[in-house]
Design an enzyme around this catalytic site. Structure first.
Site, PDB file in Angstrom:
ATOM      1  CD  GLU A   1     -59.405  84.457  13.782  1.00  0.00           C
ATOM      2  OE1 GLU A   1     -59.880  84.856  14.837  1.00  0.00           O
ATOM      3  OE2 GLU A   1     -59.667  83.380  13.253  1.00  0.00           O
ATOM      4  CG  ASP A   2     -60.943  88.901  12.961  1.00  0.00           C
ATOM      5  OD1 ASP A   2     -60.918  87.771  12.433  1.00  0.00           O
ATOM      6  OD2 ASP A   2     -61.482  89.140  14.055  1.00  0.00           O
TER       7      ASP A   2
END
Ligand code: MN
Length: 507
Positions: A95-96
């Protein structure tokens, strides 16, 4: 609540903290490490550290301390093994950071990639409006039914975020804390993760109701000394007798959590001082699995030789474990000074399952195929697959099932079904089979004729009576309580409406 001032450490000190956390993780994992696992975990750690290297948490700490803490909770407090630890370490990378699912797959395999994918999909899900929340929660549960590790890691993630919530802004704190009380704590409860559920509830209350929380917290502290004296006075004679009879055991006084004290105050409309059961005595017996049940009852017999039991408060969760796997023998006895005292008797194995839930269960039983968790996931899946349930209905129905207590009802053949308390004969019919529910005209409970709306009680034996002419009725919805019955009835009613519209058009 003031925002915490970020702590700045030197690069050297930070490196030290990270290594310490990593070593603690390996220590917690030690019993479940197989050949080559250590290397894989090191690889996941290095990869996550590299990917997050320029990121910091709101607390000011290097980001990698978060995945390390989540992995630590998974290993130590839930009892998960190497695969889950690899996924916990990598849970925020896709996700990051620049890492992709392909990277995870090529390094750690298909399974790890699918778990991280599940975690990525449910991340940040609750940032939108209400209906979207419910819809996404439904998706989250669909993902979970593929591999329950997704939800366990998600719970560990949430727990660590709650433990470090001080560094967030007040409005964020409130949002995260209420979401935790509304979705995550009940989920932890349903999965039998008792200590995590309790901690989530207490942490959530600390932010949503800070004054009440602090008030109860202080009172618990102030009365501690007196309480410990009472606990010793109560346990000493039991302890001596157990020793005499060669028991290997631990005996301790367990305080109620702040949140459960508060719930009780609200429920019974009483003050802190009026709550008599601020603690329970717990006896944990070390014994092999075949002897657990007789040993627990033997201990029960010893306790009731000293203190008179309240016959209405005997709970035998050993012969009939709760749906979330909880096993224990509970009794409430009249202690010194005319005070009722709850005593919980269980084996070491039962205690671990009660505290850590199903992961602990897997440790004892190699296969989890028959466990109640599969049954639960199966129920959720049925619910999710029903096309007519709208997302908001679903979350209401789901909550209903999470919060109510359970009853056990038997079929004429002696099969036991678990239902939420308040369930009616009609719920029972739908629980057995949709057809049986749709055609139900009444029931015989303990051989007596009763209507569909008859509320069942634990221990009832129920036989369903049907007619081929029967169809689901609108008013049935007013007395069924299970999500399954509700969704099946709604689907049937919609179907019927569609058909009657078609008939009208034709003529
Ligand atoms: Mn996270």
């Amino acid at each position: 609540m003031a925002e915490q001032i970020p702590t700045i450490h030197t690069a050297e000190a930070e490196k030290d903290m990270i290594l310490k956390a990593y070593r603690a993780l390996l220590r917690a994992l030690k019993p479940s490490l197989g050949k080559g696992d250590k290397k894989t975990i090191r690889q996941a750690f290095d990869m996550s550290m590299e990917a997050h290297k320029d990121m910091r948490r709101k607390t000011g700490e290097p980001y990698i301390l978060h995945p390390l803490a989540v992995a630590q909770i998974c290993a130590e407090e839930i009892g998960l093994g190497p695969l889950a630890i690899v996924c916990a370490l990598l849970h925020d990378t896709v996700e990051d950071t620049h890492l992709t699912l392909e990277d995870i797959k090529s390094n750690f395999g298909e399974k790890a990639a699918s778990i991280v994918d599940g975690l990525t999909k449910i991340a940040g899900v609750f940032d939108k409006g209400t209906s979207l929340q419910a819809e996404n929660f439904r998706k989250m549960l669909l993902t979970l039914s593929d591999d329950v590790r997704v939800i366990l890691i998600k719970l560990a993630d949430r727990l660590h975020n709650m433990r470090t919530l001080d560094s967030m802004k007040r409005d964020k704190q409130l949002k995260i804390a209420s979401e935790t009380a509304y979705l995550y704590a009940p989920l932890a409860h349903r999965l039998g993760l008792y200590s995590i559920k309790t901690e989530l509830e207490d942490l959530s209350m600390k932010y949503t109701e800070p004054e009440i929380y602090n008030d109860i917290y202080d009172k618990v502290q102030q009365t501690r000394k007196e309480r410990n004296r009472f606990i010793n006075e109560f346990s000493d004679p039991i302890k001596n007798e157990l020793v005499k009879q060669d028991f290997k055991f631990d005996i301790k006084g367990r305080s109620k959590s702040i949140h459960s004290i508060w719930s009780k105050m609200k429920r019974q409309g009483v003050s802190f001082e009026e709550i008599y059961d601020l603690f329970a005595i717990r006896i944990i017996i070390d014994t092999d699995e075949e002897n657990e049940k007789p040993m627990c009852w033997k201990a029960y017999s010893i306790i009731t030789d000293f203190y008179h039991p309240n016959p209405d408060r005997l709970r035998d969760w050993i012969s009939t474990p709760k749906a979330n796997g909880y096993e224990s023998l509970h009794t409430t006895v009249m202690g010194p000074n005319g005070k009722w005292v709850e005593v919980q008797i269980r084996s070491r194995r039962m205690d671990e399952i009660a505290e850590k839930g199903y992961a602990a269960h897997w440790k004892y039983k190699e296969s989890s195929a028959e466990s109640a968790i599969d049954e639960w996931i199966e129920k959720i899946r049925e619910l999710l697959e029903s096309p007519e349930t709208n997302a908001l209905d679903f979350i209401d129905d789901f909550k209903l099932n999470l919060f109510s207590d359970e009853i056990f009802v038997f079929t004429p053949g002696g099969d036991m079904k678990t239902l939420p308390s308040g369930a009616t004969a009609l719920d029972f019919a739908f629980e057995i089979h949709t057809d049986l529910g749709s055609k139900c005209i009444g029931a015989k409970v303990n051989h007596k004729l009763v209507p569909l709306s008859h509320k069942l009680r634990s221990g009832d034996q129920a036989e369903i009576l049907t007619s081929n002419k029967q169809t689901p009725k609108e008013d049935w919805l007013s007395y069924v309580v299970t999500a399954k019955a509700k969704s099946k009835i709604k689907t049937a009613l919609k179907e019927e409406k569609k058909n009657s519209v078609r008939t009208e058009k034709k003529f």
